[in-house]
Design a protein around this motif. Structure first.
Motif, PDB file in Angstrom:
ATOM      1  N   UNK A  84      51.638 -74.142  31.765  1.00 34.48           N
ATOM      2  CA  UNK A  84      50.880 -73.052  31.152  1.00 34.48           C
ATOM      3  C   UNK A  84      50.131 -72.251  32.211  1.00 34.48           C
ATOM      4  N   UNK A  85      49.535 -72.947  33.166  1.00 29.43           N
ATOM      5  CA  UNK A  85      48.817 -72.264  34.253  1.00 29.43           C
ATOM      6  C   UNK A  85      49.782 -71.431  35.091  1.00 29.43           C
ATOM      7  N   UNK A  86      50.933 -72.006  35.414  1.00 31.04           N
ATOM      8  CA  UNK A  86      51.930 -71.285  36.220  1.00 31.04           C
ATOM      9  C   UNK A  86      52.429 -70.055  35.470  1.00 31.04           C
ATOM     10  N   UNK A  87      52.659 -70.198  34.166  1.00 30.74           N
ATOM     11  CA  UNK A  87      53.115 -69.060  33.361  1.00 30.74           C
ATOM     12  C   UNK A  87      52.070 -67.950  33.351  1.00 30.74           C
ATOM     13  N   UNK A  88      50.798 -68.315  33.236  1.00 32.87           N
ATOM     14  CA  UNK A  88      49.749 -67.309  33.262  1.00 32.87           C
ATOM     15  C   UNK A  88      49.670 -66.587  34.590  1.00 32.87           C
ATOM     16  N   UNK A  89      49.769 -67.317  35.678  1.00 34.89           N
ATOM     17  CA  UNK A  89      49.715 -66.685  37.009  1.00 34.89           C
ATOM     18  C   UNK A  89      50.950 -65.818  37.260  1.00 34.89           C
ATOM     19  N   UNK A  90      52.109 -66.266  36.785  1.00 35.82           N
ATOM     20  CA  UNK A  90      53.327 -65.462  36.917  1.00 35.82           C
ATOM     21  C   UNK A  90      53.201 -64.154  36.147  1.00 35.82           C
ATOM     22  N   UNK A  91      52.609 -64.221  34.968  1.00 34.85           N
ATOM     23  CA  UNK A  91      52.459 -63.019  34.154  1.00 34.85           C
ATOM     24  C   UNK A  91      51.588 -61.998  34.848  1.00 34.85           C
ATOM     25  N   UNK A  92      50.522 -62.420  35.490  1.00 35.49           N
ATOM     26  CA  UNK A  92      49.652 -61.496  36.222  1.00 35.49           C
ATOM     27  C   UNK A  92      50.365 -60.961  37.458  1.00 35.49           C
ATOM     28  N   UNK A  93      51.065 -61.859  38.172  1.00 30.65           N
ATOM     29  CA  UNK A  93      51.775 -61.428  39.380  1.00 30.65           C
ATOM     30  C   UNK A  93      52.880 -60.435  39.058  1.00 30.65           C
ATOM     31  N   UNK A  94      53.419 -60.458  37.841  1.00 34.22           N
ATOM     32  CA  UNK A  94      54.512 -59.565  37.467  1.00 34.22           C
ATOM     33  C   UNK A  94      54.024 -58.171  37.052  1.00 34.22           C
ATOM     34  N   UNK A  95      52.713 -58.035  36.885  1.00 31.50           N
ATOM     35  CA  UNK A  95      52.186 -56.724  36.513  1.00 31.50           C
ATOM     36  C   UNK A  95      52.288 -55.747  37.672  1.00 31.50           C
ATOM     37  N   UNK A  96      52.545 -54.468  37.357  1.00 29.03           N
ATOM     38  CA  UNK A  96      52.639 -53.456  38.408  1.00 29.03           C
ATOM     39  C   UNK A  96      51.301 -53.272  39.111  1.00 29.03           C
ATOM     40  N   UNK A  97      50.277 -53.025  38.342  1.00 31.03           N
ATOM     41  CA  UNK A  97      48.949 -52.802  38.893  1.00 31.03           C
ATOM     42  C   UNK A  97      47.937 -53.606  38.077  1.00 31.03           C
ATOM     43  N   UNK A  98      47.806 -54.892  38.385  1.00 31.82           N
ATOM     44  CA  UNK A  98      46.848 -55.702  37.627  1.00 31.82           C
ATOM     45  C   UNK A  98      45.418 -55.249  37.906  1.00 31.82           C
ATOM     46  N   UNK A  99      44.641 -55.110  36.856  1.00 27.63           N
ATOM     47  CA  UNK A  99      43.255 -54.705  37.002  1.00 27.63           C
ATOM     48  C   UNK A  99      42.384 -55.858  37.465  1.00 27.63           C
TER      49      UNK A  99
END
Length: 540
Positions: A351-366
């Motif tokens: 779950x932690x890895x999935x959350x970090x991957x989701x943020x890393x996949x964003x174009x411009x994370x705020x």
């Protein structure tokens, strides 16, 4: 962007859920400590007893760190200098063995070698000396900490030495450098920058040591904060003093973690490869003899307690112990907790890895997304900031008004063991998952695979081995843990480590040795099963 919008949403949801659950569990325990009888806690915070316990905790951790790292340096230098040493790869692998042995079992092995009836004192008696070696008190604590931490420090230092470019050794040989010059200009720069981080790690492990001090402390004069917390609740039932000590423990670990964050993290990558650059130094007879002595002495120091566990355990009536009601009940409890803790750890890590991957996949994370990712990254360190015995103390205070705390003990122990294993499981799973995602994300997207179909057809065939490794490590850590169960152990909650400790406390050492051998073999078997097929672990 490799993830679909739905996958990013799911990843953030899973990461947020895991973050909220862990923060809630740890937060409730800490709040319970902070809010418990503030006046009584404050009066217990600044007493001579508390000050003495704090000073001893720090003093034994300093001495243990100096001994562990100081003795590990010549061993690492010798192993790095002798890539063709007979059996070198097995000696390096042996250095990983204490980390897979439950702490309580290692303590029993040390007693078998260094105790009153142990091998060393037996040899000294034949020489006419009157048992000058004491395994209990400060000397026993230091001996045990060196046993567990010298191999760890050796592996980390060896990794730093083996990362030096091969050209350095060739150049030093062409310049005709003497051994002192080689150490000064080639070897010392390789280890100088990692020694502070290794020392901080060892200091952290020694400052938060519980089982070793509980077994080998030898009385009030050799008690650390964690053992004093346990004694305050289990024997004296003095919650204000336990809370004061727990808050001190959080403060100490917080300071250590802050200091560690400022240092480069030691990396053991390649430490088990068994390969090293070609060396041209250390060809003299004196250098060869010194390296031989350093390697053999360290090997004997590590292997003798393990051999003692085997020899003492085989003397017990193993069949009678295995078929006894006490063993079967304790084994069932231990495996139930270990499986629960292992599965919880793996699911939380994913779950932690999935959350970090989701943020890393964003174009411009705020800034919110970046803060979320940072919190996920630091979540596994919460158990280092709030050690298991402190978490147990907080939850003991929370649940005590609801009745017998033993009714909730199994669930609490499983969750605390999950938090304890989380840093190790994250280290196993995160690189494997990230590498797999990079390789298969575009293929999965082109095939329209997502969710369960992607998990079944793409992820599981590749990630099955890392998942098995993570699960086995988490289960082995849970099976060998005494810290969490010591606070809640009762007639209704007896695990294998608690059974061994109770047999030892009642002077049934023969039974304790047999149970210790079986527990050690179970934990090592889990570790071996987890690394089966991982060629990278041995071949670099």
């Amino acid at each position: 962007m490799l993830l679909t919008r739905a996958e990013r949403r799911r990843g953030i949801a899973w990461g947020l859920t895991s973050l909220a659950c862990i923060a809630l569990f740890v937060g409730i325990a800490v709040i319970a400590l902070l809010s418990w009888d503030a006046a009584g806690t404050q009066s217990r915070l600044f007493t001579a007893y508390t000050w003495r316990i704090l000073c001893f905790t720090l003093w034994q951790a300093v001495l243990s760190t100096l001994l562990s790292v100081g003795l590990a340096l010549p061993v690492a230098l010798a192993l790095a200098r002798r890539p063709d040493f007979p059996g070198r790869i097995w000696i390096v692998r042996l250095m990983a063995l204490p980390m897979g042995v439950p702490v309580l079992i290692g303590a029993l092995g040390l007693i078998g070698i260094w105790g009153r009836q142990g091998l060393i004192n037996g040899l000294l008696l034949t020489l006419g000396l009157d048992q000058p070696v004491s395994i209990y008190g400060l000397s026993g604590i230091l001996l045990a900490h060196v046993f567990f931490n010298l191999p760890l420090a050796t592996r980390l230092l060896l990794a730093g030495l083996e990362r030096q470019p091969a050209e350095y050794w060739l150049l030093s040989a062409s310049l005709g450098m003497k051994p002192l010059s080689v150490f000064r200009f080639v070897e010392w720069p390789a280890v100088r920058n990692i020694i502070p981080a290794i020392s901080a790690l060892v200091f952290m492990l020694c400052a938060t040591s519980f089982t070793l001090v509980l077994v080998l402390g030898g009385g009030p004069a050799a008690t650390t904060l964690e053992v004093a917390i346990y004694q305050s609740l289990r024997f004296d039932f003095d919650p204000p003093r336990a809370v004061a000590l727990a808050l001190l423990q959080i403060g100490i670990t917080g300071i250590i973690l802050f200091a560690m964050a400022l240092l480069p993290a030691p990396d053991d990558h390649g430490a088990t490869s068994g390969r090293a650059s070609r060396r041209f130094d250390g060809r003299t007879l004196s250098a060869r003899l010194w390296d031989l002595f350093a390697v053999l002495a360290a090997t004997a120091f590590v292997i003798m307690p393990l051999a003692s566990i085997l020899a003492a355990g085989l003397k017990a009536n193993l069949w009678s112990l295995v078929t006894s009601t006490a063993f079967l009940a304790a084994a069932w409890t231990s495996f139930s907790i270990a499986i629960s803790a292992g599965l919880l750890t793996v699911m939380t890590s994913l779950a932690v890895i999935a959350g970090r991957e989701a943020v890393a996949d964003m174009k411009k994370p705020g800034i919110t997304a970046r803060s979320f990712a940072a919190m996920l990254a630091g979540m596994s360190s919460l158990v280092l900031l709030v050690p298991p015995i402190v978490l147990g103390t907080g939850w003991f205070l929370v649940l005590r008004p609801l009745g017998d705390v033993a009714h909730f003990a199994a669930v609490l122990v499983a969750i605390i063991n999950m938090l304890m294993a989380l840093p190790f499981v994250m280290r196993v799973l995160e690189p494997a998952v990230e590498t797999h995602r990079r390789r298969t994300a575009r293929l999965s997207a082109s095939l329209g695979l997502s969710g369960l179909s992607r998990l079944w057809h793409i992820d599981l065939p590749v990630l099955a081995k890392p998942l098995l490794t993570a699960l086995s490590f988490a289960m082995a850590l849970s099976l060998g843990d005494l810290g969490a169960v010591a606070l809640f152990g009762s007639n209704d909650l007896v695990t294998l480590p608690w059974l061994v400790y109770s047999r030892l406390s009642s002077y049934r050492t023969n039974d304790a040795d047999g149970l210790a051998l079986m527990l050690c073999l179970i934990c090592l078997l889990l570790t071996i099963l987890g690394t089966t097929g991982r060629k990278g672990a041995d071949n670099g």
